[in-house]
Motif scaffolding. Structure first.
Motif, PDB file in Angstrom:
ATOM      1  N   CYS A  27       0.821  -1.216   0.000  1.00 24.82           N
ATOM      2  CA  CYS A  27       0.000   0.000   0.000  1.00 24.82           C
ATOM      3  C   CYS A  27       0.855   1.266   0.000  1.00 24.82           C
ATOM      4  O   CYS A  27       0.508   2.254  -0.654  1.00 24.82           O
ATOM      5  CB  CYS A  27      -0.942  -0.010   1.197  1.00 24.82           C
ATOM      6  N   ALA A  28       1.976   1.238   0.726  1.00 26.96           N
ATOM      7  CA  ALA A  28       2.870   2.394   0.715  1.00 26.96           C
ATOM      8  C   ALA A  28       3.457   2.602  -0.674  1.00 26.96           C
ATOM      9  O   ALA A  28       3.607   3.750  -1.132  1.00 26.96           O
ATOM     10  CB  ALA A  28       3.985   2.198   1.742  1.00 26.96           C
ATOM     11  N   ALA A  29       3.777   1.504  -1.352  1.00 28.64           N
ATOM     12  CA  ALA A  29       4.314   1.616  -2.707  1.00 28.64           C
ATOM     13  C   ALA A  29       3.267   2.186  -3.665  1.00 28.64           C
ATOM     14  O   ALA A  29       3.577   3.030  -4.517  1.00 28.64           O
ATOM     15  CB  ALA A  29       4.792   0.257  -3.194  1.00 28.64           C
ATOM     16  N   VAL A  30       2.020   1.740  -3.529  1.00 25.85           N
ATOM     17  CA  VAL A  30       0.942   2.259  -4.383  1.00 25.85           C
ATOM     18  C   VAL A  30       0.715   3.746  -4.109  1.00 25.85           C
ATOM     19  O   VAL A  30       0.549   4.550  -5.035  1.00 25.85           O
ATOM     20  CB  VAL A  30      -0.358   1.460  -4.154  1.00 25.85           C
ATOM     21  N   LEU A  31       0.719   4.118  -2.823  1.00 29.68           N
ATOM     22  CA  LEU A  31       0.541   5.524  -2.466  1.00 29.68           C
ATOM     23  C   LEU A  31       1.682   6.378  -3.013  1.00 29.68           C
ATOM     24  O   LEU A  31       1.452   7.446  -3.594  1.00 29.68           O
ATOM     25  CB  LEU A  31       0.462   5.664  -0.943  1.00 29.68           C
ATOM     26  N   ALA A  32       2.911   5.900  -2.862  1.00 33.43           N
ATOM     27  CA  ALA A  32       4.063   6.641  -3.374  1.00 33.43           C
ATOM     28  C   ALA A  32       3.992   6.776  -4.893  1.00 33.43           C
ATOM     29  O   ALA A  32       4.273   7.848  -5.451  1.00 33.43           O
ATOM     30  CB  ALA A  32       5.356   5.936  -2.963  1.00 33.43           C
ATOM     31  N   ALA A  33       3.603   5.693  -5.566  1.00 29.57           N
ATOM     32  CA  ALA A  33       3.501   5.730  -7.027  1.00 29.57           C
ATOM     33  C   ALA A  33       2.443   6.744  -7.474  1.00 29.57           C
ATOM     34  O   ALA A  33       2.637   7.475  -8.448  1.00 29.57           O
ATOM     35  CB  ALA A  33       3.169   4.340  -7.565  1.00 29.57           C
ATOM     36  N   GLY A  34       1.336   6.780  -6.740  1.00 24.91           N
ATOM     37  CA  GLY A  34       0.288   7.740  -7.075  1.00 24.91           C
ATOM     38  C   GLY A  34       0.749   9.177  -6.897  1.00 24.91           C
ATOM     39  O   GLY A  34       0.473  10.042  -7.734  1.00 24.91           O
ATOM     40  N   LEU A  35       1.468   9.436  -5.803  1.00 24.83           N
ATOM     41  CA  LEU A  35       1.976  10.782  -5.565  1.00 24.83           C
ATOM     42  C   LEU A  35       3.008  11.184  -6.617  1.00 24.83           C
ATOM     43  O   LEU A  35       3.013  12.326  -7.096  1.00 24.83           O
ATOM     44  CB  LEU A  35       2.595  10.867  -4.170  1.00 24.83           C
ATOM     45  N   LEU A  36       3.860  10.242  -6.994  1.00 23.09           N
ATOM     46  CA  LEU A  36       4.886  10.545  -7.991  1.00 23.09           C
ATOM     47  C   LEU A  36       4.279  10.769  -9.373  1.00 23.09           C
ATOM     48  O   LEU A  36       4.712  11.651 -10.116  1.00 23.09           O
ATOM     49  CB  LEU A  36       5.906   9.407  -8.045  1.00 23.09           C
TER      50      LEU A  36
END
Length: 206
Positions: A45-54
């Protein structure tokens, strides 16, 4: 053959010192399988959130401090949803001992700091957003905590949906931060405050 579920409210002893305090904060007696799901879910989930922000590119307009606040709060909310949903956390925070209600509400109240940090630092001093979400949090937490136990789950869902919808329609926030309200209120009003039976399968406690 289907494993028979059972309810396990037994809280194991914790060691002295900082290790015991950490276990009690997270919930003593977390099984290896619970930890595996929690840490894997956090990573995904942290990776998905980071990808979305990037992918959105909003981070380019943030200062280093704003980026740090968003990253820390994002990790805390993702991890907090998972941790507070474990059997270990349910057993600990809803144990039948004096002071547990105060501890639950103090935990919720401490998250006013999240609203202050997000509103003052990331949203450049948006007091309307801070105060509205603070009111939603405190009113919702009070309602869930003091309602009869058989109504806590549906009431927490109603308060969660209300808070999310108010944020979506009336509280201005950048598109890159629309995840905040759902995760924030899910962690505190549903995962933390709702008592649920810590179910396990016989012979599958690890």
């Amino acid at each position: 053959m289907r494993a028979e579920p059972r309810v396990d409210w037994e809280i194991p002893p914790t060691p002295p010192g900082w290790q015991g305090r950490l276990e009690r904060f997270m919930g003593p007696g977390k099984s290896r399988s619970e930890s595996a799901v929690e840490y894997t879910g956090l990573a995904v989930c942290a990776a998905v959130l980071a990808a979305g922000l990037l992918s959105g590119g909003a981070y380019r307009d943030w200062s280093a401090l704003q980026l740090a606040v968003v990253a820390l709060i994002g990790l805390d909310l993702v991890g907090g949803v998972l941790t507070n949903a474990t059997n270990a956390a349910k057993r600990w925070y809803h144990r039948p001992e004096p002071g547990t209600r105060h501890a639950r509400l103090a935990f919720v109240g401490a998250h006013l700091l999240h609203l202050a940090a997000m509103g003052l630092i990331v949203l450049a001093g948006d007091w309307t957003w801070i105060l509205a979400n603070g009111a939603l949090l405190l009113a919702g937490a009070t309602a869930v905590e003091f309602t009869p136990v058989h109504l806590k789950r549906p009431l927490s869902m109603a308060v969660l949906m209300t808070a999310v919808l108010v944020n979506q329609f009336w509280l201005e926030i950048p598109a890159a931060l629309v995840w905040f309200a759902p995760l924030f209120f899910l962690k505190l009003l549903v995962c933390h405050l709702v008592p649920e039976a810590p179910l396990t399968s016989r012979g599958h406690d690890d």
